[in-house]
Enzyme design. Structure first.
Site: not given
Ligand SMILES: Cc1ncc(COP(=O)(O)O)c(C=O)c1O
Length: 403
Positions: A175, A199, A201-203
């Protein structure tokens, strides 16, 4: 404190000028006008869910991570649950994972009625330590669940070797690690199943969303059914084949990702390489700066690994400071740096303590690290000024508390 003693170099927590006027978050999504147009176009189409964009996103994603199959889910947590199901976890089974992760990694084992067993982490990367796994394997162990903490791949070669020797399935919780490489191979192409999250905040983001990548057709088929109530075909397949009949063949859930989320994912995927380049630049700037500050330990990178830098967790050398992690953290927040802590070790959460009797002290490396960790802002849209501000604030606070 006396007002006359406040200088710009005074810490903001003591009434001095903060390094920044506005709070810099630790992570943030980037959604552009083309993303918005693509989502609006799908909203005007016939298919809001399980339409053509789902398959397009899955195919593009599988190609990017070098896997034969990719199956989308409504969240990374749903994807982990599905992978635990596909691995065959059931009551009485055990899966070995790291305590230094988000609770969802271990929770997916509980969803299947099985038991998560923790093994301690390596002191440098804070990833599951392959040498700690052996003593945790029992006749009940069915899966290993390494996590690519902060975007640094777990040590997959020895982990897979242990798994093959004991007939275990490896579910890699990636994740944090979309775009990372391990021994020249993309994360997603290596483990039996690799789980990603989208989500914000992810890449890349789809709002909420997740994916399982796998080279195993049987796992892929089980994952597809599990996310669609355990039904053997989806509505679009039935419509194009012109029939209505379907069968439920296993107990699944509705874990589908909508078509408009998938088109957002497709759009975002086009920018993944640029995002990774920017995160790697920021990590290099941080490393150069923090290597000069004795009390700050930057995250380690193992040879043969190219991390994806979802997080940038520094560790404090508390022996070189007059303040603890809590005060250091509050001082950075007062400078308007949106720091965070990843993670409270899972076994120390009240739920795990009460269910399994953990008291603390069981996983000394993870617990020692936890007490010293602070995640600094790390996201691809950070400007040069943002990066300078983080470095200035960490230097200011570390100098102030230097012992
Ligand atoms: C390591 C790890 N595993 C699983 C998850 C769960 O992903 P999601 O938030 O998409 O459900 C997260 C989310 O932050 C995570 O960091």
């Amino acid at each position: 404190m006396n007002a006359t003693s406040i200088s710009p170099q005074s810490l903001a927590i003591h009434g001095g000028e903060p390094v920044r006027v506005t709070l810099l978050p630790y992570g943030r999504q980037s959604v552009d006008e083309a993303d918005i147009r693509a989502v609006v176009e799908v909203l005007r189409s016939d298919w809001l869910t399980t339409g053509p964009k789902v398959a397009e996103f899955e195919e593009a994603f599988a190609a990017r991570v070098g896997a034969a199959h990719a199956v989308s889910f409504s969240s990374g947590t749903a994807a982990l649950h599905a992978a635990a199901f596909a691995a065959g976890l059931k009551p009485g089974d055990e899966a070995i994972t790291t305590p230094l992760t988000f609770a969802a990694t271990a929770n997916c084992v509980l969803y299947q009625g099985a038991t998560p067993v923790f093994a301690d982490v390596c002191h440098d990367t804070l990833n599951l330590d392959p040498e700690q796994i052996g003593s945790k394997i029992s006749a009940r162990t069915r899966a290993l669940l390494p996590v690519d903490y902060a975007g640094h791949p777990a040590d997959l070669t020895p982990i897979l070797e242990i798994a093959r020797r004991h007939g275990l399935v490896v579910i890699e919780d990636a994740c944090h690690a979309l775009g990372a490489e391990y021994e020249g191979k993309p994360v997603g192409s290596i483990a039996d199943m690799t789980v990603f999250s989208f989500h914000p905040v992810k890449h890349i983001t789809t709002g909420e969303g997740g994916m399982v990548a796998t080279n195993n057709l049987q796992f892929a088929e089980t994952l597809r059914r599990f996310r669609n109530h355990g039904i053997s075909s989806d509505a679009r397949q039935r419509q194009s084949a012109g029939h209505w009949y379907y069968e439920m063949v296993l107990l699944g859930f509705n874990y589908r990702l909508s078509d408009f989320a998938c088109v957002l994912g497709l759009q975002q995927l086009k920018r993944l390489d640029g995002n990774l380049t920017r995160r790697r630049e920021i990590a290099a700037r941080y490393l150069a700066a923090f290597s000069q500050i004795p009390a700050v330990i930057p995250p380690a990178v193992q040879p043969g690994v190219d991390p994806a830098w979802h997080l940038y967790p520094i560790r404090l050398d508390l022996e070189k400071l007059t303040a603890g992690r809590g005060e250091f953290f509050r001082a950075l927040r007062a400078e308007n740096i949106g720091v965070n802590v990843h993670y409270i070790p899972v076994h120390l959460h009240p739920y795990y303590r009460s269910q399994f009797g953990y008291k603390g002290g069981e996983y000394p490396v993870a617990e020692h690290a936890y007490e010293r960790l602070i995640s600094l802002p790390m996201f691809h849209a950070m400007t040069e000024q943002d990066v300078e501000d983080v470095i200035a604030a960490v230097s200011k606070v570390a100098n102030h508390y230097a012992s």
